[in-house]
Scaffold this motif. Sequence first.
Motif, PDB file in Angstrom:
ATOM      1  N   MET A   1      17.386  -2.817 -10.834  1.00  0.00           N
ATOM      2  CA  MET A   1      16.749  -2.013 -12.088  1.00  0.00           C
ATOM      3  C   MET A   1      15.641  -1.152 -11.988  1.00  0.00           C
ATOM      4  SD  MET A   1      13.574  -2.384 -14.048  1.00  0.00           S
ATOM      5  CE  MET A   1      12.586  -3.696 -13.412  1.00  0.00           C
ATOM      6  N   ILE A   2      15.623   0.006 -12.954  1.00  0.00           N
ATOM      7  CA  ILE A   2      14.946   1.257 -12.734  1.00  0.00           C
ATOM      8  C   ILE A   2      14.003   1.139 -13.631  1.00  0.00           C
ATOM      9  CG2 ILE A   2      14.938   3.838 -12.724  1.00  0.00           C
ATOM     10  CD1 ILE A   2      17.576   3.665 -11.370  1.00  0.00           C
ATOM     11  N   ALA A   3      12.424   1.240 -13.511  1.00  0.00           N
ATOM     12  CA  ALA A   3      11.400   1.292 -14.700  1.00  0.00           C
ATOM     13  C   ALA A   3      10.809   2.659 -14.479  1.00  0.00           C
ATOM     14  CB  ALA A   3      10.487   0.421 -14.261  1.00  0.00           C
ATOM     15  N   VAL A   4      10.215   3.112 -15.694  1.00  0.00           N
ATOM     16  CA  VAL A   4       9.743   4.277 -15.827  1.00  0.00           C
ATOM     17  C   VAL A   4       8.167   4.271 -15.997  1.00  0.00           C
ATOM     18  CG1 VAL A   4       9.346   6.500 -17.126  1.00  0.00           C
ATOM     19  CG2 VAL A   4      11.641   5.544 -16.622  1.00  0.00           C
ATOM     20  N   ALA A   5       7.351   4.840 -15.148  1.00  0.00           N
ATOM     21  CA  ALA A   5       5.806   4.712 -15.460  1.00  0.00           C
ATOM     22  C   ALA A   5       5.247   6.130 -15.920  1.00  0.00           C
ATOM     23  CB  ALA A   5       5.192   4.330 -14.029  1.00  0.00           C
ATOM     24  N   VAL A   6       4.217   6.071 -16.412  1.00  0.00           N
ATOM     25  CA  VAL A   6       3.599   7.189 -17.089  1.00  0.00           C
ATOM     26  C   VAL A   6       1.894   6.942 -16.777  1.00  0.00           C
ATOM     27  CG1 VAL A   6       3.129   8.808 -18.744  1.00  0.00           C
ATOM     28  CG2 VAL A   6       5.209   7.755 -18.960  1.00  0.00           C
ATOM     29  N   SER A 101      20.225   9.065  -3.533  1.00  0.00           N
ATOM     30  CA  SER A 101      19.182   8.324  -2.694  1.00  0.00           C
ATOM     31  C   SER A 101      18.838   7.008  -3.076  1.00  0.00           C
ATOM     32  CB  SER A 101      17.992   9.394  -2.843  1.00  0.00           C
ATOM     33  OG  SER A 101      16.967   8.886  -2.056  1.00  0.00           O
ATOM     34  N   LEU A 102      18.855   6.659  -4.281  1.00  0.00           N
ATOM     35  CA  LEU A 102      18.353   5.498  -4.861  1.00  0.00           C
ATOM     36  C   LEU A 102      19.613   4.413  -4.967  1.00  0.00           C
ATOM     37  CD1 LEU A 102      15.843   6.420  -7.603  1.00  0.00           C
ATOM     38  CD2 LEU A 102      15.488   5.857  -5.449  1.00  0.00           C
ATOM     39  N   GLN A 103      20.841   4.876  -5.004  1.00  0.00           N
ATOM     40  CA  GLN A 103      22.071   3.986  -5.282  1.00  0.00           C
ATOM     41  C   GLN A 103      22.046   2.701  -4.304  1.00  0.00           C
ATOM     42  OE1 GLN A 103      25.915   5.534  -5.242  1.00  0.00           O
ATOM     43  NE2 GLN A 103      25.511   6.574  -3.016  1.00  0.00           N
ATOM     44  N   ASP A 104      21.586   2.562  -3.181  1.00  0.00           N
ATOM     45  CA  ASP A 104      21.639   1.668  -2.141  1.00  0.00           C
ATOM     46  C   ASP A 104      20.197   0.456  -2.261  1.00  0.00           C
ATOM     47  OD1 ASP A 104      24.117   1.994  -1.222  1.00  0.00           O
ATOM     48  OD2 ASP A 104      23.286   3.536   0.360  1.00  0.00           O
ATOM     49  N   VAL A 105      19.405   1.085  -3.115  1.00  0.00           N
ATOM     50  CA  VAL A 105      18.245   0.099  -3.154  1.00  0.00           C
ATOM     51  C   VAL A 105      18.422  -0.763  -4.083  1.00  0.00           C
ATOM     52  CG1 VAL A 105      15.609   0.244  -3.890  1.00  0.00           C
ATOM     53  CG2 VAL A 105      16.674   2.480  -2.926  1.00  0.00           C
ATOM     54  N   LEU A 159      23.245   5.580 -12.405  1.00  0.00           N
ATOM     55  CA  LEU A 159      22.862   4.434 -12.214  1.00  0.00           C
ATOM     56  C   LEU A 159      22.350   3.579 -13.013  1.00  0.00           C
ATOM     57  CD1 LEU A 159      20.358   5.246  -9.203  1.00  0.00           C
ATOM     58  CD2 LEU A 159      22.955   4.680  -8.953  1.00  0.00           C
ATOM     59  N   THR A 160      22.261   4.252 -14.484  1.00  0.00           N
ATOM     60  CA  THR A 160      21.736   3.417 -15.748  1.00  0.00           C
ATOM     61  C   THR A 160      22.916   3.530 -16.656  1.00  0.00           C
ATOM     62  OG1 THR A 160      20.758   5.583 -16.554  1.00  0.00           O
ATOM     63  CG2 THR A 160      19.315   4.248 -15.173  1.00  0.00           C
ATOM     64  N   VAL A 161      23.375   4.391 -17.349  1.00  0.00           N
ATOM     65  CA  VAL A 161      24.472   4.424 -18.320  1.00  0.00           C
ATOM     66  C   VAL A 161      25.780   4.105 -17.389  1.00  0.00           C
ATOM     67  CG1 VAL A 161      25.859   5.872 -19.912  1.00  0.00           C
ATOM     68  CG2 VAL A 161      23.231   6.409 -19.589  1.00  0.00           C
ATOM     69  N   GLU A 162      25.867   4.621 -16.181  1.00  0.00           N
ATOM     70  CA  GLU A 162      27.268   4.171 -15.645  1.00  0.00           C
ATOM     71  C   GLU A 162      27.287   3.357 -14.824  1.00  0.00           C
ATOM     72  OE1 GLU A 162      28.663   8.074 -14.563  1.00  0.00           O
ATOM     73  OE2 GLU A 162      28.307   9.074 -16.460  1.00  0.00           O
ATOM     74  N   ARG A 163      26.201   2.433 -14.434  1.00  0.00           N
ATOM     75  CA  ARG A 163      25.756   1.698 -13.222  1.00  0.00           C
ATOM     76  C   ARG A 163      26.865   0.721 -12.957  1.00  0.00           C
ATOM     77  NH1 ARG A 163      22.428   0.387 -17.220  1.00  0.00           N
ATOM     78  NH2 ARG A 163      22.389  -1.584 -18.155  1.00  0.00           N
ATOM     79  N   ASN A 164      27.549   0.068 -13.869  1.00  0.00           N
ATOM     80  CA  ASN A 164      28.587  -0.822 -13.775  1.00  0.00           C
ATOM     81  C   ASN A 164      29.821  -0.400 -13.011  1.00  0.00           C
ATOM     82  OD1 ASN A 164      26.943  -2.946 -14.995  1.00  0.00           O
ATOM     83  ND2 ASN A 164      27.887  -2.524 -16.989  1.00  0.00           N
ATOM     84  N   SER A 169      26.661  -2.812  -2.930  1.00  0.00           N
ATOM     85  CA  SER A 169      26.468  -2.245  -1.467  1.00  0.00           C
ATOM     86  C   SER A 169      26.325  -3.570  -0.982  1.00  0.00           C
ATOM     87  CB  SER A 169      25.094  -1.481  -1.864  1.00  0.00           C
ATOM     88  OG  SER A 169      24.826  -0.893  -0.456  1.00  0.00           O
ATOM     89  N   LEU A 170      26.698  -3.298   0.521  1.00  0.00           N
ATOM     90  CA  LEU A 170      26.303  -4.202   1.457  1.00  0.00           C
ATOM     91  C   LEU A 170      24.926  -4.149   2.092  1.00  0.00           C
ATOM     92  CD1 LEU A 170      29.668  -4.029   3.644  1.00  0.00           C
ATOM     93  CD2 LEU A 170      28.839  -5.590   1.879  1.00  0.00           C
ATOM     94  N   HIS A 171      24.171  -2.988   1.528  1.00  0.00           N
ATOM     95  CA  HIS A 171      22.956  -2.792   2.064  1.00  0.00           C
ATOM     96  C   HIS A 171      21.950  -3.555   1.289  1.00  0.00           C
ATOM     97  CE1 HIS A 171      19.813  -0.416   4.520  1.00  0.00           C
ATOM     98  NE2 HIS A 171      19.079  -0.458   3.379  1.00  0.00           N
TER      99      HIS A 171
END
Length: 240
Positions: A1-6, A101-105, A159-164, A169-171
């Motif tokens: 999940m990706i959140a946004v903070a301001v 950079s974030l896809q394996d997190v 990662l959001t619209v097309e994340r499915n 990932s194995l990591h």
Amino acid sequence: MIAVAVVDAETPGNVGTIARSMKNFGLSELLLVDPPELDPDGEAYGFAGQAREDILPAARTVSFDHLVEHYHTVACTAVPNEDANNHVRYPAVTPSDLAASLQDVDGDVCVVFGRERVGLYNDELARCDEICSIPASADYPVLNLGQAATIVLYELRELTVERNQHPDSLHTTAEAAAVEGLHDEFGRFLDAIEHTEEKQAKTRRMFRRLLGRARPTGRETRTMRGLLRQARQRIERGSD
């Protein structure tokens, strides 16, 4: 999940613009640190488009400590004409590289945007795991807060619209709390070896950036923390 903070936004309209961009690109969790008043009849809701129906009213007010403790944090900031040895703002990834950079997190990620005029403070940048910066003209590298957020969130769409569409990932990245525990142990290790006090903050920032790029697993994090603890305890016993 990706959140946004301001963080500490001055203009409610920018918060609304960011909420709208989140809606455009498949994000839903908005976190606000020291926000302005968001009047349902004001410009924040006026700028939010359809996000005024769900994302904006569901936004949560949190502390900056909460972001660091619960998320893999990506600070978005301008990189002015500075030497790359400035470890507060470097190394930085561009928005186009951020999704890769974030896809394996596997833990929760938070993309953090700062103030309209000055952005995130250096002490806030130093506590984040990664830095993202939008390449722009050296004559005027600072973007409007809402514009910057739209560019970054657009680049995260895979990662959001097309994340499915992405294979699992194995990591499995360590939880944010475990990584923070490793940072705490590293700080105690620096104290034990009597690392020069004026260099400690810079060294800890370098270590944070290193871990941010490496994204250690839970096992790697526990192992490194254990090794640092053993080394520190031997040093402390030897100094008795």
